[in-house]
Design an enzyme around this catalytic site. Structure first.
Site, PDB file in Angstrom:
ATOM      1  N   LYS A 283       0.846  -1.200   0.000  1.00 11.77           N
ATOM      2  CA  LYS A 283       0.000   0.000   0.000  1.00 11.77           C
ATOM      3  C   LYS A 283       0.882   1.251   0.000  1.00 11.77           C
ATOM      4  O   LYS A 283       0.654   2.192  -0.765  1.00 11.77           O
ATOM      5  CB  LYS A 283      -0.942  -0.003   1.220  1.00 11.77           C
TER       6      LYS A 283
ATOM      7  N   GLN B 225      -5.213  -1.389   9.167  1.00 13.45           N
ATOM      8  CA  GLN B 225      -5.144  -2.732   8.581  1.00 13.45           C
ATOM      9  C   GLN B 225      -5.825  -3.754   9.493  1.00 13.45           C
ATOM     10  O   GLN B 225      -5.601  -3.768  10.697  1.00 13.45           O
ATOM     11  CB  GLN B 225      -3.665  -3.106   8.352  1.00 13.45           C
TER      12      GLN B 225
ATOM     13  N   ASP C 229     -11.541   2.929   3.555  1.00 15.37           N
ATOM     14  CA  ASP C 229     -11.965   1.526   3.537  1.00 15.37           C
ATOM     15  C   ASP C 229     -13.483   1.418   3.358  1.00 15.37           C
ATOM     16  O   ASP C 229     -13.993   0.352   3.024  1.00 15.37           O
ATOM     17  CB  ASP C 229     -11.604   0.863   4.878  1.00 15.37           C
TER      18      ASP C 229
HETATM   19  N1  LIG Z   1      -8.323  -2.371   6.459  1.00 14.66           N
HETATM   20  C1  LIG Z   1      -8.345  -3.398   5.612  1.00 14.66           C
HETATM   21  N2  LIG Z   1      -7.848  -4.578   5.979  1.00 14.66           N
HETATM   22  C2  LIG Z   1      -7.900  -5.619   5.108  1.00 14.66           C
HETATM   23  C3  LIG Z   1      -8.418  -5.466   3.796  1.00 14.66           C
HETATM   24  C4  LIG Z   1      -8.943  -4.196   3.444  1.00 14.66           C
HETATM   25  O1  LIG Z   1      -9.487  -3.997   2.318  1.00 14.66           O
HETATM   26  N3  LIG Z   1      -8.889  -3.194   4.371  1.00 14.66           N
HETATM   27  N4  LIG Z   1      -8.367  -6.507   2.895  1.00 14.66           N
HETATM   28  C5  LIG Z   1      -7.591  -7.690   3.173  1.00 14.66           C
HETATM   29  C6  LIG Z   1      -6.142  -7.655   2.793  1.00 14.66           C
HETATM   30  N5  LIG Z   1      -5.758  -6.832   1.643  1.00 14.66           N
HETATM   31  C7  LIG Z   1      -5.645  -5.505   1.836  1.00 14.66           C
HETATM   32  O2  LIG Z   1      -5.536  -4.987   2.902  1.00 14.66           O
HETATM   33  C8  LIG Z   1      -5.316  -7.418   0.412  1.00 14.66           C
HETATM   34  C9  LIG Z   1      -5.461  -8.761   0.162  1.00 14.66           C
HETATM   35  C10 LIG Z   1      -4.952  -9.333  -1.019  1.00 14.66           C
HETATM   36  C11 LIG Z   1      -4.278  -8.560  -1.944  1.00 14.66           C
HETATM   37  C12 LIG Z   1      -3.647  -9.148  -3.175  1.00 14.66           C
HETATM   38  O3  LIG Z   1      -3.161  -8.425  -4.020  1.00 14.66           O
HETATM   39  N6  LIG Z   1      -3.596 -10.474  -3.280  1.00 14.66           N
HETATM   40  C13 LIG Z   1      -2.877 -11.137  -4.345  1.00 14.66           C
HETATM   41  C14 LIG Z   1      -2.100 -12.308  -3.759  1.00 14.66           C
HETATM   42  C15 LIG Z   1      -1.077 -11.859  -2.769  1.00 14.66           C
HETATM   43  C16 LIG Z   1      -0.247 -12.997  -2.240  1.00 14.66           C
HETATM   44  O4  LIG Z   1       0.507 -13.574  -3.003  1.00 14.66           O
HETATM   45  O5  LIG Z   1      -0.344 -13.288  -1.020  1.00 14.66           O
HETATM   46  C17 LIG Z   1      -3.823 -11.677  -5.393  1.00 14.66           C
HETATM   47  O6  LIG Z   1      -4.960 -12.038  -5.039  1.00 14.66           O
HETATM   48  O7  LIG Z   1      -3.406 -11.747  -6.543  1.00 14.66           O
HETATM   49  C18 LIG Z   1      -4.157  -7.216  -1.706  1.00 14.66           C
HETATM   50  C19 LIG Z   1      -4.663  -6.645  -0.547  1.00 14.66           C
HETATM   51  C20 LIG Z   1      -7.620  -7.985   4.670  1.00 14.66           C
HETATM   52  N7  LIG Z   1      -7.389  -6.832   5.466  1.00 14.66           N
END
Ligand SMILES: Nc1nc2c(c(=O)[nH]1)N[C@@H](CN(C=O)c1ccc(C(=O)N[C@@H](CCC(=O)O)C(=O)O)cc1)CN2
Length: 300
Positions: free
Chosen positions: A54, A98, A121
């Site tokens: 981020k 987060q 968010d």
């Molecule tokens: N305050 C928040 N916490 C969390 C959120 C949120 O939207 N707001 N969402 C999730 C985690 N998250 C961002 O925070 C998030 C999850 C996944 C990815 C992502 O790019 N995933 C990749 C794979 C990554 C890997 O290899 O592990 C994909 O799907 O291609 C980005 C952001 C929980 N917490």
């Protein structure tokens, strides 16, 4: 039939490009640089990666990034005090705490302490209510990303049958609200839904957000449907070597792609859109705070 694979990585890059263009315009025409504050409590390895990404992507888009990393034993009162400071800081247009937070901290209390206009968010109870009543709000990033991909794939969503499997506050419920706003006929299903397979088979748009690895097989998918897989599940992958793991979605991709019209992969589908939409929401929050027109194509 083999489905079109919706490339979330490429789509997210195009969203980030639009964000960067808008940031440049804000700087050149108004002397304003949007700022995003991200707060991480503890050392959860996945959260650390997300927070790092981020911060990096915020800077790459030309915005200011303020990272606050707090030890796991941080008290709820100290976290609330930090949020209050960020609420009052005019350089901060967006605040994200987060999730998940450590067990001793009340997540709802913290989320609802963020000024709603800075709640990038979209989790604050006021934003939830505004979205539910079709008013201007901050929209949760993952559902916003899904909506952008669906509109890009299908054009108008009006009149389509949408089934959202999963009823979380972060994804399932806001996703359903957004689909309803785009005039879909929406069903929210979940693991206890009767005849879940039949419910899914009726979906022109199937959004899976239950957090159960490969729970939805291809024969639950209507031929030609658009399938959005929000699940990010880490499973053992002995074929890659001892102790190795890999990510899979809530949909069984291999069988579903033979039936669907279009489908998002995991990884590389919805995930990358989450952070891209966070940047988009930060620009939106900055524009609103300064009574400037909102960025086109970056809001719901
Ligand atoms: N305050 C928040 N916490 C969390 C959120 C949120 O939207 N707001 N969402 C999730 C985690 N998250 C961002 O925070 C998030 C999850 C996944 C990815 C992502 O790019 N995933 C990749 C794979 C990554 C890997 O290899 O592990 C994909 O799907 O291609 C980005 C952001 C929980 N917490």
């Amino acid at each position: 039939m083999t489905a079109t694979i919706i490339d979330g990585k490429a789509f997210a890059a195009s969203v980030r490009e639009k964000v960067a263009e808008h940031v440049t315009r804000l700087q050149e025409e108004h002397g304003i640089t949007p700022g995003l504050a991200v707060v991480l409590v503890g050392e959860d390895p996945a959260s650390q990666v997300y927070v790092r990404n981020k911060g990096k992507q915020t800077l790459e888009a030309g915005m200011n990034s303020y990272e606050h990393k707090l030890p796991v034993e941080t008290s709820e009162a100290d976290l609330l005090a930090l949020v209050e400071k960020l609420n009052a800081d005019p350089a901060v247009h967006g605040i994200l705490v987060q999730l998940p937070l450590p067990d001793h901290i009340d997540e709802e209390k913290v989320i609802n302490s963020i000024t709603p206009a800075k709640d990038v968010d979209g989790f604050h109870i006021l934003n939830v209510g505004l979205l539910g009543t079709g008013q201007k709000s901050m929209v949760p990033c993952t559902p916003l990303g899904c909506l952008m991909m669906l509109r890009d794939q299908l054009g108008s969503l009006s009149g389509l049958n949408a089934v959202v499997v999963g009823r979380s506050n972060i994804v399932g419920k806001p996703m359903a609200q957004l689909l309803l706003r785009d005039s879909c006929t929406v069903t929210i299903a979940h693991s206890r839904t009767k005849d879940l397979a039949d419910v899914c088979r009726g979906a022109d748009i199937l959004v899976a957000a239950v957090g159960r690895p490969r729970m939805i097989p291809g024969d639950w998918v209507k031929p030609g449907a658009t399938v959005i897989d929000v699940g990010i599940n880490r499973i053992d992958a002995p074929e890659k070597g001892e102790g190795k793991t890999r990510l899979v979605g809530d949909v069984d991709f291999d069988s579903a792609k033979e039936v669907a019209g279009a489908i998002t992969p995991v990884p590389g589908g919805v995930g990358p859109m989450t952070i891209a939409c966070l940047l988009a929401n930060t620009v939106t929050a900055c524009c609103r705070a300064n009574n400037l027109p909102e960025p086109e194509g970056l809001t719901a």
